[in-house]
Design a protein around this motif. Sequence first.
Motif, PDB file in Angstrom:
ATOM      1  N   ALA A   1      -2.252  32.017  11.101  1.00 39.33           N
ATOM      2  CA  ALA A   1      -1.859  30.861  10.958  1.00 39.33           C
ATOM      3  C   ALA A   1      -3.723  30.909   9.451  1.00 39.33           C
ATOM      4  N   ALA A   2      -3.877  30.561  10.690  1.00 38.56           N
ATOM      5  CA  ALA A   2      -5.659  30.754  10.635  1.00 38.56           C
ATOM      6  C   ALA A   2      -5.594  31.159   9.035  1.00 38.56           C
ATOM      7  N   LYS A   3      -5.524  32.433   8.933  1.00 36.27           N
ATOM      8  CA  LYS A   3      -6.119  33.436   7.998  1.00 36.27           C
ATOM      9  C   LYS A   3      -5.370  32.943   6.762  1.00 36.27           C
TER      10      LYS A   3
ATOM     11  N   GLY B   1       4.491  34.721  13.488  1.00 38.18           N
ATOM     12  CA  GLY B   1       4.464  33.612  12.583  1.00 38.18           C
ATOM     13  C   GLY B   1       5.148  34.656  12.190  1.00 38.18           C
ATOM     14  N   ASP B   2       5.578  35.558  11.440  1.00 38.82           N
ATOM     15  CA  ASP B   2       5.893  36.530  10.668  1.00 38.82           C
ATOM     16  C   ASP B   2       7.883  35.276  10.017  1.00 38.82           C
ATOM     17  N   ILE B   3       8.228  34.824  10.984  1.00 39.73           N
ATOM     18  CA  ILE B   3       9.848  34.362   9.837  1.00 39.73           C
ATOM     19  C   ILE B   3       8.724  32.124   9.379  1.00 39.73           C
ATOM     20  N   ALA B   4       8.198  32.079  10.334  1.00 37.98           N
ATOM     21  CA  ALA B   4       7.317  30.861  10.161  1.00 37.98           C
ATOM     22  C   ALA B   4       6.456  30.631   8.743  1.00 37.98           C
ATOM     23  N   PHE B   5       5.836  31.223   8.847  1.00 38.20           N
ATOM     24  CA  PHE B   5       5.018  31.617   6.901  1.00 38.20           C
ATOM     25  C   PHE B   5       6.366  31.850   6.216  1.00 38.20           C
TER      26      PHE B   5
ATOM     27  N   ILE C   1       8.956  30.986   6.051  1.00 39.53           N
ATOM     28  CA  ILE C   1       9.754  29.540   5.819  1.00 39.53           C
ATOM     29  C   ILE C   1       8.977  28.097   4.973  1.00 39.53           C
ATOM     30  N   VAL C   2       7.766  28.057   5.774  1.00 37.56           N
ATOM     31  CA  VAL C   2       6.368  27.027   4.601  1.00 37.56           C
ATOM     32  C   VAL C   2       6.289  27.588   3.889  1.00 37.56           C
ATOM     33  N   GLU C   3       5.994  29.144   3.859  1.00 38.60           N
ATOM     34  CA  GLU C   3       5.936  28.976   2.377  1.00 38.60           C
ATOM     35  C   GLU C   3       7.217  28.654   1.045  1.00 38.60           C
ATOM     36  N   ALA C   4       8.498  29.218   1.496  1.00 41.09           N
ATOM     37  CA  ALA C   4       9.392  28.659   0.785  1.00 41.09           C
ATOM     38  C   ALA C   4       9.686  27.339   0.334  1.00 41.09           C
TER      39      ALA C   4
ATOM     40  N   LEU D   1      -2.398  28.133   6.357  1.00 41.74           N
ATOM     41  CA  LEU D   1      -1.041  27.573   7.016  1.00 41.74           C
ATOM     42  C   LEU D   1      -1.047  26.443   8.228  1.00 41.74           C
ATOM     43  N   SER D   2      -2.353  26.855   9.200  1.00 40.26           N
ATOM     44  CA  SER D   2      -2.577  25.899  10.034  1.00 40.26           C
ATOM     45  C   SER D   2      -1.838  24.306  10.317  1.00 40.26           C
ATOM     46  N   ALA D   3      -2.256  23.982   9.109  1.00 41.78           N
ATOM     47  CA  ALA D   3      -1.569  22.278   8.985  1.00 41.78           C
ATOM     48  C   ALA D   3      -0.394  22.214   9.344  1.00 41.78           C
ATOM     49  N   ASN D   4       0.214  23.334   8.391  1.00 44.42           N
ATOM     50  CA  ASN D   4       2.378  23.322   8.679  1.00 44.42           C
ATOM     51  C   ASN D   4       2.681  23.858  10.140  1.00 44.42           C
ATOM     52  N   LEU D   5       1.971  24.632  11.169  1.00 44.78           N
ATOM     53  CA  LEU D   5       2.250  25.162  11.983  1.00 44.78           C
ATOM     54  C   LEU D   5       1.569  24.399  13.442  1.00 44.78           C
TER      55      LEU D   5
END
Length: 258
Positions: free
Chosen positions: A115-117, A82-86, A88-91, A120-124
């Motif tokens: 992601a759960a911690k 999830g490193d990149i996806a997180f 992207i979502v935050e950006a 961010l789960s709702a975006n992924l």
Amino acid sequence: MTERRTSAEGGMETSYGFRQVAEGEKQVLVNDVFHKVAKRYDIMNDIMSAGLHRAWKDAAVASLNPRRSPDYHVLDVAGGTGDIAFRIVEASGRQARATVLDINGSMLAVGADRAAKKGLSANLEFVEANAEDLPFDDGSFDAYTIAFGIRNVPRIPVALAEAHRVLKRGGRLLVLEFSEVEMPLLDRFYDTWSFKAIPQFGRMITGEAEPYQYLVESIRKFPNQEDFAAMIRDAGFSRVTYTNYTGGIAALHSGWKL
């Protein structure tokens, strides 16, 4: 210590590090590597890159500049943890959606837990599938990202063709990958660090040295910047460019589906 890189015409499909393997065997071997290292993967990324992978990933996401919209949908391939996806979502101000695809279930399990911690789960969503055979319709995504994963795909031209297929018209491909060091002296230091230190750190932290021996060898076999840019063009992408990071230790490749 160094080994001849594969060319734009291919060769990665039967290259397991410096070993030549039978066609179809590489994927099984690579899967085993990532099952072994999944829980310590991000820690070892810090060690392998001396922490620089974080800056390179931040730069890649800044280059992507994701829209702040729930209609913006990114496919992050080989992105299990999830490193990149997180990023992207935050950006995007937690507006964009990201589908994280990986062939390795162990890596995806780590990513879903992270992601759960992070809330961010709702975006992924996390999808277990092969980069060479994406389970999505044509024109499904605004962007396709893959960080330090394309060299582990046996048939890279097939994966790039799939990337082109699932992108919308006007969509963007971003590939962050270890590449060919272009600075004298740095290349010697990097070789020594890679072949002498990284496998030993891997043994100390994960109990396994062999997976990291493969990973450093696979970097040396991956096509150089110009050859890989040619592969991206051959897959149908336009306005293909690349940016070297840290003297070419890593490079960010960009292409557009126009």
